[in-house]
Structure formats: C-alpha cells, structure tokens
Design an enzyme around this catalytic site. Structure first.
Site, PDB file in Angstrom:
ATOM      1  N   GLY A  27     -20.237   4.903 -40.674  1.00 44.03           N
ATOM      2  CA  GLY A  27     -19.672   4.987 -39.326  1.00 44.03           C
ATOM      3  C   GLY A  27     -18.487   5.933 -39.312  1.00 44.03           C
ATOM      4  O   GLY A  27     -18.200   6.605 -40.306  1.00 44.03           O
ATOM      5  N   CYS A  29     -15.454   5.305 -39.417  1.00 44.98           N
ATOM      6  CA  CYS A  29     -14.311   4.996 -40.283  1.00 44.98           C
ATOM      7  C   CYS A  29     -14.664   5.057 -41.763  1.00 44.98           C
ATOM      8  O   CYS A  29     -13.815   4.903 -42.625  1.00 44.98           O
ATOM      9  CB  CYS A  29     -13.774   3.603 -39.941  1.00 44.98           C
ATOM     10  SG  CYS A  29     -15.039   2.360 -40.047  1.00 44.98           S
ATOM     11  N   GLY A  30     -15.965   5.206 -42.076  1.00 44.98           N
ATOM     12  CA  GLY A  30     -16.315   5.241 -43.499  1.00 44.98           C
ATOM     13  C   GLY A  30     -17.706   4.690 -43.707  1.00 44.98           C
ATOM     14  O   GLY A  30     -18.584   4.858 -42.855  1.00 44.98           O
ATOM     15  N   GLU A 103     -27.289  -3.954 -37.327  1.00 45.42           N
ATOM     16  CA  GLU A 103     -26.584  -3.730 -36.053  1.00 45.42           C
ATOM     17  C   GLU A 103     -27.491  -3.950 -34.847  1.00 45.42           C
ATOM     18  O   GLU A 103     -28.665  -3.550 -34.853  1.00 45.42           O
ATOM     19  CB  GLU A 103     -26.054  -2.291 -36.017  1.00 45.42           C
ATOM     20  CG  GLU A 103     -25.009  -1.982 -37.071  1.00 45.42           C
ATOM     21  CD  GLU A 103     -24.583  -0.508 -37.035  1.00 45.42           C
ATOM     22  OE1 GLU A 103     -23.831  -0.106 -37.934  1.00 45.42           O
ATOM     23  OE2 GLU A 103     -24.995   0.225 -36.110  1.00 45.42           O
ATOM     24  N   ASP A 142     -12.909  -2.492 -28.963  1.00 43.86           N
ATOM     25  CA  ASP A 142     -13.938  -1.517 -29.364  1.00 43.86           C
ATOM     26  C   ASP A 142     -15.311  -2.175 -29.440  1.00 43.86           C
ATOM     27  O   ASP A 142     -16.086  -1.942 -30.360  1.00 43.86           O
ATOM     28  CB  ASP A 142     -13.552  -0.897 -30.718  1.00 43.86           C
ATOM     29  CG  ASP A 142     -14.326   0.395 -30.992  1.00 43.86           C
ATOM     30  OD1 ASP A 142     -14.408   0.798 -32.159  1.00 43.86           O
ATOM     31  OD2 ASP A 142     -14.888   0.965 -30.012  1.00 43.86           O
ATOM     32  N   LYS A 144     -18.989  -2.656 -28.932  1.00 41.95           N
ATOM     33  CA  LYS A 144     -20.150  -1.780 -28.671  1.00 41.95           C
ATOM     34  C   LYS A 144     -21.279  -2.273 -29.569  1.00 41.95           C
ATOM     35  O   LYS A 144     -21.023  -3.040 -30.518  1.00 41.95           O
ATOM     36  CB  LYS A 144     -19.786  -0.320 -28.972  1.00 41.95           C
ATOM     37  CG  LYS A 144     -19.232  -0.086 -30.354  1.00 41.95           C
ATOM     38  CD  LYS A 144     -18.656   1.314 -30.488  1.00 41.95           C
ATOM     39  CE  LYS A 144     -18.009   1.511 -31.855  1.00 41.95           C
ATOM     40  NZ  LYS A 144     -17.344   2.817 -31.963  1.00 41.95           N
ATOM     41  N   GLU A 146     -22.811  -1.192 -32.021  1.00 44.00           N
ATOM     42  CA  GLU A 146     -22.632  -0.984 -33.475  1.00 44.00           C
ATOM     43  C   GLU A 146     -21.761  -2.085 -34.080  1.00 44.00           C
ATOM     44  O   GLU A 146     -21.792  -2.318 -35.274  1.00 44.00           O
ATOM     45  CB  GLU A 146     -21.956   0.370 -33.740  1.00 44.00           C
ATOM     46  CG  GLU A 146     -22.771   1.583 -33.310  1.00 44.00           C
ATOM     47  CD  GLU A 146     -22.513   1.983 -31.847  1.00 44.00           C
ATOM     48  OE1 GLU A 146     -22.546   3.173 -31.560  1.00 44.00           O
ATOM     49  OE2 GLU A 146     -22.322   1.088 -30.991  1.00 44.00           O
ATOM     50  N   ASN A 147     -20.955  -2.746 -33.232  1.00 49.19           N
ATOM     51  CA  ASN A 147     -20.040  -3.785 -33.747  1.00 49.19           C
ATOM     52  C   ASN A 147     -20.573  -5.187 -33.513  1.00 49.19           C
ATOM     53  O   ASN A 147     -19.826  -6.159 -33.617  1.00 49.19           O
ATOM     54  CB  ASN A 147     -18.665  -3.641 -33.082  1.00 49.19           C
ATOM     55  CG  ASN A 147     -17.926  -2.419 -33.589  1.00 49.19           C
ATOM     56  OD1 ASN A 147     -18.271  -1.887 -34.635  1.00 49.19           O
ATOM     57  ND2 ASN A 147     -16.952  -1.956 -32.825  1.00 49.19           N
ATOM     58  N   ASP A 163     -15.522  -5.690 -36.739  1.00 45.86           N
ATOM     59  CA  ASP A 163     -14.545  -4.617 -36.485  1.00 45.86           C
ATOM     60  C   ASP A 163     -13.313  -5.074 -35.731  1.00 45.86           C
ATOM     61  O   ASP A 163     -12.402  -4.290 -35.566  1.00 45.86           O
ATOM     62  CB  ASP A 163     -15.165  -3.428 -35.739  1.00 45.86           C
ATOM     63  CG  ASP A 163     -15.538  -2.330 -36.736  1.00 45.86           C
ATOM     64  OD1 ASP A 163     -15.938  -1.253 -36.329  1.00 45.86           O
ATOM     65  OD2 ASP A 163     -15.392  -2.611 -37.948  1.00 45.86           O
ATOM     66  N   THR A 182     -17.412   7.547 -29.328  1.00 47.47           N
ATOM     67  CA  THR A 182     -18.037   7.616 -28.008  1.00 47.47           C
ATOM     68  C   THR A 182     -17.200   6.801 -27.015  1.00 47.47           C
ATOM     69  O   THR A 182     -16.832   5.684 -27.294  1.00 47.47           O
ATOM     70  CB  THR A 182     -19.472   7.063 -28.005  1.00 47.47           C
ATOM     71  OG1 THR A 182     -19.855   6.842 -26.634  1.00 47.47           O
ATOM     72  CG2 THR A 182     -19.562   5.701 -28.715  1.00 47.47           C
TER      73      THR A 182
END
Ligand SMILES: Cc1n[nH]c(N)c1-c1cccs1
Length: 326
Positions: A27, A29-30, A103, A142, A144, A146-147, A163, A182
């Site tokens: 992602g 952040c890493g 996810e 945050d 979304k 993905e989280n 997250d 995004t």
C-alpha cells in the site's frame, strides 16, 4: 530466502519472536508480510511502514510507542488487534491479526456489487467498530475498502477495520498520506477545514457512506470520470449519481441510509449512533448473524432468541431520528 538481507534488517526482537515470509499486501505506506509466531506457529500480518513516508516537517512526531500502548488497549471484535510493535531507524513494524479473507476492496472488485444482505452485514459491523473507536476518542479518518478486512472468503464472515492505529500513531503524517492517496472517500470538511483540525467524528460517517455506496453499487459516488468537476469539487458540492441500472434492485431504506450519510454539512450529517438505529439495520436476522460472528462465545452459552436479539452495539442512543433536532 528467509536468511536473505531482509531478515537481517529486521529488529532483533521481531526476528526472535516471528518468522517473516512472503508479501501479502502492498500500500501507500509500505508492505504487509505474512509472519508466523515462532512459539505457536500462529499466523500474523506484519505491516512494514517506511518512516520516510511519514517524515512530518517541523511538527514533533508523536511518540509511536506511547501511542501504541493506548491502541493495544483498544478491544473490539471488528477492530484489527495490534499484537506487537517494533521500530528501527528506517521503519515501523506493526504486528497485526491475520485476516484470511483479505481486503474488502478485492471482494467488491471481483463481485462488481455485493448482495444487499451482505453489504448490510458488513456495514453494520463497520458501524459497530467505528462507534467503539469514537467512544474511545479515536477518529479513523481514512475509512475505505482497503482498510476493511474479511476473516474469510465466505459472504457471511466477520470484518475488521484496520489502519486506525497507524493514522492515530502517525496522525499528522497520516493526513499528508491521506491527502496523497485517493481522495474519493474523504469528507468535504477534510479539504475545507483540514488545517484547523476542525473536523470531527462526522468525517468517519461520510466515509462509511461512501463505503456503503461502493459495496451496494460497485462504483464510487465521486470519481474523476463523472461530470466536469474534480473529485474534491464533487465531494465539496455533495454531488453523486445513483445510476439506475446499478441501483434498481436496491431497497429504498438502503438508499436512504446512503443519502443521509453523504450530507456535506457535518452538522446535518447522520451520526454513527443514528445510523445504527436506522430502519435498514433493524433486521433481526442480520443482527443475530452479526452477534454470532462478533461474540461467538456468547452465542454458544446462551443463544439469544432471534426476536429478542439485543443489537451488538448496545450502547447506541435510543430512538432513531430522521433529522437531527436542532
Ligand atoms: C493487516 C492484515 N491482516 N490480515 C491481512 N490480510 C492484512 C492485510 C492488510 C493489507 C493487505 S493484507
């Protein structure tokens, strides 16, 4: 090759306790790697965050270790648990629960749009998790797809929000990262009030509205391909379109929930507590399933009869109001 240099660059404590293996996610952040706790062989997901992505100019970076102690106290079935935390000069290593379903983003992408009953079950669990975070003074900021992680590939499964800890630990940098990522899920006030920290809990209600929109329809309400405004302008104007083909089989109650969350004025936006009381979620079968997934031990020893299910969020305020009384 586990003895390769990537092992040697790991904190000693992490190496001693865990065996890090393949990458299972990547992602902004890493990366996320699959790890095995050496003493139990239990699986974990280790999020490796490269510090240079979070160098906050000037402001004192919060002491990540102090924050992690607070976050390790956070305990809810729909919040990913932080098992351990390590850091080196260059990186943070956060050891998190392993979620075999991956996810939510990938499930929505592969299925186009989720069945309404599945979207409702997942959305209710997200609301319970965020309601708990808010009651502990933590804004996620945050939220979304993905989280949102799934415990299995089955439709009926436990979901966990992740997250929230990174954004809390690295919050000033998280805002930078959030604004670099995004913007599609960000509430209007993050763009218009970001530097005054004037935005509050309501930002998460907006993001959950976007998340629900995506789960139900398979497309994002605010997107660069829609109309002649940028995504941030569409968000600030609160302009979204429910494409008939995508929404024709979705209930009016579900659409009402989305419309009451995607309200530009945070003071007029439906709150998390009000959303938990919305008619769309007063679905005893869904509530019983959610309770069984969230509190499996409770169900085992004294199964609540479906008609008498006490919603898992319990502490939600009483009474559903269609509009906040001013
Ligand atoms: C964290 C975490 N726990 N379990 C999984 N699959 C993750 C991932 C996050 C992002 C990619 S994989």
């Amino acid at each position: 090759d586990l003895q390769s240099d990537n092992q040697s660059s790991l904190p000693k404590g992490l190496q001693e306790k865990y065996l890090l293996t393949r990458q299972i996610g990547v992602g902004v952040c890493g990366e996320v790697r699959l790890a095995f706790e050496r003493s139990t062989c239990n699986k974990f997901a280790v999020k490796v965050i490269n510090k240079k992505n979070f160098q906050s100019e000037g402001t004192a970076t919060r002491n990540a270790e102090t924050e992690i102690k607070i976050l390790q106290r956070i305990d809810h079935p729909c919040l990913i648990k932080t098992q351990d935390f390590y850091q080196t000069e260059d990186s943070y290593f956060i050891v998190l629960e392993m979620m075999e379903g991956g996810e939510l983003f990938n499930k929505v992408k592969s299925q186009q749009q989720l069945k309404e009953s599945v979207a409702k079950l997942y959305f209710y669990q997200m609301l319970c998790a965020v309601h708990y975070l808010h009651s502990n003074g933590i804004i996620h900021r945050d939220l979304k797809p993905e989280n949102i992680l799934l415990s299995s590939s089955e439709d009926v499964c436990l979901i966990k929000v992740t997250d929230f800890n990174q954004s809390r630990i690295l919050e000033e940098a998280a805002l930078m990262r959030t604004l670099c990522g995004t913007p599609s899920y960000l509430a209007p006030e993050v763009f218009t009030h970001a530097n005054t920290t004037g935005y509050g809990l309501a930002v998460d209600a907006w993001s959950l509205g976007v998340l629900l929109f995506v789960c139900l329809s398979g497309y994002a309400p605010f997107h660069e391909n829609f109309g002649n405004y940028s995504v941030s302008e569409q968000i600030i104007r609160g302009e979204f379109t429910m494409i008939p083909k995508k929404w024709e089989h979705i209930s009016n109650q579900a659409k009402d929930m989305v419309r009451k969350l995607l309200v530009v004025d945070p003071k007029e936006r439906m709150s998390i507590a009000e959303a938990l009381q919305h008619p769309w979620l007063q679905d005893q079968e869904m509530l019983a399933t959610a309770q069984r997934l969230m509190y499996p031990n409770d169900a085992a020893c004294h199964p609540a009869p479906v008609a008498m299910v006490t919603p898992a969020h319990q502490e939600a305020e009483s009474g559903y109001t269609t509009h906040r009384k001013r």
